[in-house]
Design a protein around this motif. Structure first.
Motif, PDB file in Angstrom:
ATOM      1  N   VAL A 174      -8.118   8.250 -10.758  1.00 62.82           N
ATOM      2  CA  VAL A 174      -6.871   8.660 -11.407  1.00 62.82           C
ATOM      3  C   VAL A 174      -6.540   6.724 -11.769  1.00 62.82           C
ATOM      4  N   GLU A 175      -6.136   7.060 -12.531  1.00 65.92           N
ATOM      5  CA  GLU A 175      -5.960   5.586 -13.580  1.00 65.92           C
ATOM      6  C   GLU A 175      -4.567   4.803 -12.855  1.00 65.92           C
ATOM      7  N   GLY A 176      -4.729   3.692 -13.137  1.00 59.81           N
ATOM      8  CA  GLY A 176      -3.704   2.829 -12.851  1.00 59.81           C
ATOM      9  C   GLY A 176      -3.886   2.693 -10.903  1.00 59.81           C
ATOM     10  N   THR A 177      -5.123   2.768 -10.397  1.00 63.99           N
ATOM     11  CA  THR A 177      -5.803   2.415  -9.640  1.00 63.99           C
ATOM     12  C   THR A 177      -6.838   1.427  -9.550  1.00 63.99           C
ATOM     13  N   VAL A 178      -7.452   1.066  -7.878  1.00 65.49           N
ATOM     14  CA  VAL A 178      -8.404   0.207  -8.372  1.00 65.49           C
ATOM     15  C   VAL A 178     -10.070   0.532  -9.191  1.00 65.49           C
ATOM     16  N   LEU A 179      -9.542   1.421  -9.922  1.00 64.07           N
ATOM     17  CA  LEU A 179     -10.941   2.486 -10.649  1.00 64.07           C
ATOM     18  C   LEU A 179     -10.506   1.425 -11.714  1.00 64.07           C
ATOM     19  N   THR A 180      -9.504   1.681 -12.497  1.00 61.97           N
ATOM     20  CA  THR A 180      -8.790   0.900 -13.516  1.00 61.97           C
ATOM     21  C   THR A 180      -8.931  -0.451 -13.776  1.00 61.97           C
ATOM     22  N   VAL A 181      -8.897  -0.825 -12.934  1.00 60.67           N
ATOM     23  CA  VAL A 181      -9.111  -2.648 -12.331  1.00 60.67           C
ATOM     24  C   VAL A 181     -10.872  -2.913 -12.976  1.00 60.67           C
ATOM     25  N   ALA A 182     -11.218  -2.174 -12.119  1.00 56.15           N
ATOM     26  CA  ALA A 182     -12.890  -2.400 -12.146  1.00 56.15           C
ATOM     27  C   ALA A 182     -13.064  -1.914 -13.719  1.00 56.15           C
ATOM     28  N   ALA A 183     -12.738  -0.822 -14.289  1.00 51.09           N
ATOM     29  CA  ALA A 183     -13.683  -1.315 -15.293  1.00 51.09           C
ATOM     30  C   ALA A 183     -13.055  -1.296 -16.767  1.00 51.09           C
ATOM     31  N   GLU A 184     -11.896  -2.057 -16.149  1.00 47.32           N
ATOM     32  CA  GLU A 184     -11.292  -3.035 -17.213  1.00 47.32           C
ATOM     33  C   GLU A 184     -11.786  -4.575 -16.940  1.00 47.32           C
ATOM     34  N   ALA A 185     -12.203  -4.843 -16.018  1.00 44.93           N
ATOM     35  CA  ALA A 185     -12.681  -6.605 -15.347  1.00 44.93           C
ATOM     36  C   ALA A 185     -14.000  -6.325 -16.009  1.00 44.93           C
ATOM     37  N   ALA A 186     -15.025  -5.011 -15.987  1.00 46.28           N
ATOM     38  CA  ALA A 186     -15.767  -4.887 -17.199  1.00 46.28           C
ATOM     39  C   ALA A 186     -15.853  -4.441 -18.445  1.00 46.28           C
ATOM     40  N   ALA A 218     -10.015  -7.671 -15.318  1.00 45.20           N
ATOM     41  CA  ALA A 218      -9.115  -7.104 -13.691  1.00 45.20           C
ATOM     42  C   ALA A 218      -7.566  -7.408 -13.473  1.00 45.20           C
ATOM     43  N   ARG A 219      -6.703  -8.657 -13.717  1.00 41.30           N
ATOM     44  CA  ARG A 219      -5.919  -9.415 -13.142  1.00 41.30           C
ATOM     45  C   ARG A 219      -4.205  -8.575 -14.388  1.00 41.30           C
ATOM     46  N   ALA A 220      -5.351  -9.047 -15.473  1.00 44.15           N
ATOM     47  CA  ALA A 220      -4.005  -7.946 -16.502  1.00 44.15           C
ATOM     48  C   ALA A 220      -4.270  -6.696 -16.278  1.00 44.15           C
ATOM     49  N   ALA A 221      -5.334  -5.575 -16.012  1.00 45.56           N
ATOM     50  CA  ALA A 221      -5.507  -4.538 -15.408  1.00 45.56           C
ATOM     51  C   ALA A 221      -4.564  -4.410 -14.068  1.00 45.56           C
ATOM     52  N   LEU A 222      -4.378  -5.409 -13.378  1.00 47.74           N
ATOM     53  CA  LEU A 222      -3.660  -5.024 -12.444  1.00 47.74           C
ATOM     54  C   LEU A 222      -2.138  -5.093 -12.428  1.00 47.74           C
ATOM     55  N   ALA A 223      -1.692  -5.842 -13.543  1.00 44.68           N
ATOM     56  CA  ALA A 223      -0.412  -6.447 -13.867  1.00 44.68           C
ATOM     57  C   ALA A 223       0.026  -4.415 -14.625  1.00 44.68           C
ATOM     58  N   ARG A 224      -0.771  -3.580 -15.019  1.00 42.19           N
ATOM     59  CA  ARG A 224      -0.691  -2.884 -15.831  1.00 42.19           C
ATOM     60  C   ARG A 224       0.271  -2.112 -15.078  1.00 42.19           C
ATOM     61  N   THR A 225      -0.359  -1.804 -13.982  1.00 38.88           N
ATOM     62  CA  THR A 225      -0.871  -0.404 -12.772  1.00 38.88           C
ATOM     63  C   THR A 225       0.077  -0.004 -12.899  1.00 38.88           C
ATOM     64  N   ASN A 283       1.094  -1.247  -0.083  1.00 36.04           N
ATOM     65  CA  ASN A 283       0.318   0.123  -0.100  1.00 36.04           C
ATOM     66  C   ASN A 283       0.862   1.264   0.095  1.00 36.04           C
ATOM     67  N   VAL A 284       1.654   1.730  -1.430  1.00 35.93           N
ATOM     68  CA  VAL A 284       1.866   2.899  -1.330  1.00 35.93           C
ATOM     69  C   VAL A 284       0.860   4.272  -1.556  1.00 35.93           C
ATOM     70  N   TYR A 285      -0.291   4.209  -1.715  1.00 36.90           N
ATOM     71  CA  TYR A 285      -0.894   5.069  -3.335  1.00 36.90           C
ATOM     72  C   TYR A 285      -2.670   5.299  -2.223  1.00 36.90           C
ATOM     73  N   PRO A 286      -3.302   6.117  -1.730  1.00 35.74           N
ATOM     74  CA  PRO A 286      -2.610   7.604  -1.975  1.00 35.74           C
ATOM     75  C   PRO A 286      -1.839   7.394  -0.782  1.00 35.74           C
ATOM     76  N   ILE A 287      -1.502   7.178   0.508  1.00 39.37           N
ATOM     77  CA  ILE A 287      -0.825   7.166   1.356  1.00 39.37           C
ATOM     78  C   ILE A 287      -0.167   6.349   1.365  1.00 39.37           C
ATOM     79  N   ALA A 288       0.907   5.499   1.955  1.00 38.50           N
ATOM     80  CA  ALA A 288       2.082   4.662   1.858  1.00 38.50           C
ATOM     81  C   ALA A 288       1.698   4.319   3.765  1.00 38.50           C
ATOM     82  N   ASP A 289       0.635   4.339   3.999  1.00 40.81           N
ATOM     83  CA  ASP A 289      -0.469   3.691   5.653  1.00 40.81           C
ATOM     84  C   ASP A 289      -0.583   2.181   5.925  1.00 40.81           C
TER      85      ASP A 289
END
Length: 594
Positions: free
Chosen positions: A137-149, A188-195, A35-41
Motif C-alpha cells: 500500500v502506498e503512503g506507508t513505510v514501503l513508500t518512504v523506503a522506496a523514495e529514500a532509495a 525519506a523525510r519528504a516522502a513521509l510528509a506526503r503520506t 499509529n492508525v494503519y493498518p490497525i489503530a493498536d
C-alpha cells in the motif's frame, strides 16, 4: 567524538544500531500515538524499538566474541548479525518490515560499505520489503523506503550535474558516503510528509505514517553515524495553539539540514494532530473496526517452496500478510480471524516457534474491554527448550524460550512480565549472560508499577529448584528469599561439544570432545556423553547432595537417563533422581544437584 567512517565498517554498523535504538527509544511513545494503519493498536513505535533492540543485541554479541582476541569483527559478520537479530526479534507489522529492510541492506553491505554499495543496499532493502508484503500500500513505510532509495540513486547525478567541469572530473567516481546518506534521509523525510496525501486514513487522522516515521528515525541515526552530527528536532507546535495552521511535517529525530517537507493541515512537527495529546493511540474506526480479530506472528523453519505455498494460504485467511527472511528461517506476520488456522498453516509448512497471538479487541484502542484483576504474584522464567516451558507452565509460571543462539531481549522479558498480569513478579533468567538484560527488564517493569524481584539464577536447573519452593500465599520478600536460597543450593552442570581445539581449566580439548562444565567452568573432557556425564555426576555428588535433576536434550535417548539413574542409585544410596525432557535446547544434558 568518534572518528567519522569513510565506509560502513563493523564499528560503524555497531554505532548505527546503538544510535537508532536510542532514537526509537526517545520517540517510541509519539510513534505509538500516531499509529492508525493498518490497525489503530498504538504499538508501532514499541514494535520498531523491540525489533531494533534485538538487532543491536546480535551485533553486540559479534563484538563480544572478539573481545579476547586480536581480531575485529568483519563488516559482513556485523551486518548479517544485525539482520538476523532483527529477523528473530521482529515485532508486529512494522517490525517485520524493518527486519526485511535490514536484511535487504545486509545482503549488499556484506560485500562493501562504500557509497556505491550503500545506494545499492537501500534499493535492495526497499525492493525486498515490498516483495515481502502480500498487498503493498502506498503512503506507508514501503513508500518512504522506496523514495529514500531513489533519492540516494539521484545523489550521484545531482552531484555530477553541478557543472560541466565537475561532471568531467567526477566521471567514473562516486559521491561520498555522507552525500548518499544525507540524500536518502532527506528523501525519506519528504516522502513521509506526503503520506497523508497518499493514504486516506492518515489524511483523516491528520498524521503521517507511523512506520515511515520510525524508518526516518533509523535513517537519521545513520546520518549521525556517518556525519557526526546528531539529529536535531525542530520546535514542537504547542498542542491546540495552531490547530488550523499548516505546519511542515518533521519525521522525527532529524538533523538540521534543509527540509523539503510538505505542509499538512493541522499536523505538528511530531506527526500528531495539533490538538491531539500524546498519551494514547489514535482511533480509526472506519478502517480498523471491521478488520481481523487476531495478529499472529511466529518464526518458521521451512524450505522456500513451502513458504511460497504458506503465503498463498495465509493470504486467503486474512490481511496484513508479511513473510520475511530466507535461508531456511522465516518470520511470519498476519492478521486473521482464525488464529488456529494460521498456526496450522505454519505447522504444515515447517516448524513454527516463538508463536505470538494478540487479540486486537483487548490490545487495540478501538475496542478496549475491561481487563481481569491482576493476580497478586507471578513467576516469569526463561527456559532453554519447549519441554521445560511446558513443565514451568504447568507449575503456573509465565515462560520465555531462549533458543540456541537466540537469547531473549529485554523487551521480550518485559512483555512476559506484562503477560503475567500480576502486582508482584519474580523473574528467573536462568543464564548468567542474561543478568544485565533481566535487570533492565525488571527496571522497566517497575516503572509500570509492577513490583519485580530478580533472582539471579544461572542455569535452568536452578530455576526449577526455585520454582519448586515458590509459595504465592506467603509474603513477597519471604518467597523471594526462599526461592533464592533454593537456587543457590543447586549446583549446575551441562554437557557440550567442543567446536575447536582450546585450552580449558581441565586441559586441552579437541574439536568433537565432550565437555563437562560444572558451575560454568570446564571440569571434565571426555570422548562420549555417557562416560562424561557419569564423571560429572560423581564429582558433583562428592560434595554431597540429596536430589539430582537431569534435563535431556531433544536427541538424547531415554536409555541415557536410565543408565545415569542406575549409576546414581548404585553409588549414592540416599540420592533421588528426577528426569525431564528439555526439548530443543543447546546442551544435550543439563544436570542439577541440590
Amino acid at each position: 567524538m568518534p572518528q567519522l567512517p569513510d565506509d560502513l565498517d563493523a564499528v560503524a554498523v555497531r554505532r548505527w544500531c546503538s544510535l537508532a535504538l536510542d532514537a526509537l527509544g526517545r520517540e517510541r511513545a509519539e510513534i505509538d500515538a500516531i499509529n492508525v494503519y493498518p490497525i489503530a493498536d498504538g504499538d508501532t513505535g514499541t514494535n520498531l524499538y523491540l525489533t531494533l533492540e534485538s538487532a543491536a543485541a546480535a551485533v553486540e554479541a559479534v563484538f563480544a566474541a572478539h573481545e579476547t582476541g586480536a581480531t575485529a569483527p568483519a563488516t559482513a559478520d556485523a551486518v548479517r548479525a544485525m539482520a538476523h537479530g532483527a529477523l528473530i526479534g521482529a515485532r508486529g507489522n512494522s517490525g517485520t518490515i524493518l527486519a526485511q529492510l535490514l536484511r535487504g541492506m545486509a545482503g549488499v553491505l556484506a560485500d562493501g560499505g562504500d557509497a556505491a554499495h550503500l545506494r545499492l543496499a537501500l534499493t535492495s532493502a526497499a525492493d525486498a520489503a515490498r516483495q515481502a508484503v502480500a498487498h503493498p500500500v502506498e503512503g506507508t513505510v514501503l513508500t518512504v523506503a522506496a523514495e529514500a532509495a531513489e533519492a540516494a540513486e539521484a545523489a550521484e547525478a545531482a552531484e555530477a550535474a553541478e557543472t560541466a567541469e565537475a561532471a568531467e572530473a567526477a566521471r567514473g567516481e562516486d559521491p561520498d558516503l555522507r552525500t548518499v546518506v544525507t540524500a536518502a534521509y532527506d528523501g525519506a523525510r519528504a516522502a513521509l510528509a506526503r503520506t497523508p496525501e497518499q493514504l486516506a486514513v492518515l489524511g483523516r487522522a491528520g498524521v503521517v505514517d507511523a512506520g515511515g516515521r520510525g524508518l526516518v528515525a533509523v535513517l537519521g541515526a545513520l546520518v549521525e553515524t556517518v556525519t557526526g552530527q546528531a539529529p536535531v528536532r525542530g520546535p514542537r507546535t504547542a498542542s491546540g495553539n495552531a490547530a488550523k495552521a499548516p505546519v511542515t511535517v518533521d519525521g522525527g529525530s532529524v538533523v538540521g539540514l534543509p527540509v523539503g517537507g510538505t505542509p499538512v493541515e493541522g499536523v505538528t512537527e511530531g506527526g500528531l494532530p495539533a490538538s491531539a495529546p500524546v498519551e494514547g493511540p489514535l482511533d480509526c474506526p472506519e478502517d480498523g473496526a471491521a478488520g481481523p480479530a487476531f495478529e499472529v506472528i511466529y518464526l518458521l523453519e521451512a524450505r522456500d517452496e513451502q513458504v511460497a505455498r504458506l503465503r498463498t494460504r495465509l493470504d486467503a485467511l486474512g490481511d496484513s500478510l508479511v513473510v520475511v527472511g530466507g535461508d531456511g528461517l522465516w518470520h511470519v506476520h498476519v492478521h486473521v480471524d482464525d488464529a488456529g488456522a494460521a498456526v496450522e498453516a505454519g505447522v504444515e509448512a515447517g516448524r513454527p516457534y516463538r508463536i505470538r497471538i494478540t487479540h486486537f479487541a483487548t490490545e487495540s484502542g478501538h475496542d478496549v474491554r475491561v481487563q481481569a484483576e491482576p493476580a497478586q504474584r507471578a513467576v516469569v522464567v526463561v527456559v532453554p527448550g519447549d519441554g521445560l516451558a511446558g513443565l514451568c507452565t504447568e507449575a503456573g509460571a509465565t515462560t520465555v524460550i531462549a533458543r540456541p543462539g537466540e537469547p531473549p531481549a529485554s523487551g521480550e522479558l518485559v512483555d512476559a512480565i506484562r503477560r503475567a498480569h500480576a502486582r508482584e513478579v519474580v523473574l528467573l533468567p536462568n543464564d548468567a549472560a542474561l543478568r544485565h538484560t533481566a535487570a533492565a527488564a525488571a527496571e522497566q517493569a517497575r516503572t509500570e508499577g509492577v513490583r519485580v524481584a530478580l533472582v539471579p539464577t544461572r542455569a535452568a536447573v536452578q530455576g526449577i529448584a526455585a520454582l519448586a519452593v515458590h509459595e504465592p500465599d506467603r509474603g513477597f520478600d519471604e518467597d523471594v528469599v526462599a526461592m533464592t536460597a533454593a537456587a543457590g543450593a543447586t549446583r549446575y552442570a551441562e554437557l557440550a561439544v567442543a567446536e575447536r581445539q582450546s585450552w580449558t581449566m581441565a586441559g586441552i580439548c579437541q574439536a568433537g570432545d565432550i565437555l563437562g562444565l560444572i558451575d560454568g567452568d570446564v571440569a571434565v573432557i571426555g570422548s562420549d556423553v555417557p562416560h562424561t556425564a557419569r564423571t560429572v555426576l560423581d564429582r558433583m555428588l562428592a560434595a554431597g547432595g540429596e536430589l539430582v535433576t537431569l534435563v535431556l536434550g531433544e536427541d538424547v535417548p531415554d536409555a541415557l537417563a536410565d543408565a545415569l539413574e542406575e549409576h546414581v542409585r548404585e553409588g549414592h544410596l540416599a540420592v533421588d533422581t528426577v528426569v525431564y525432557r528439555g526439548g530443543h535446547q543447546r546442551a544435550p544434558l543439563l544436570i542439577g544437584v541440590e
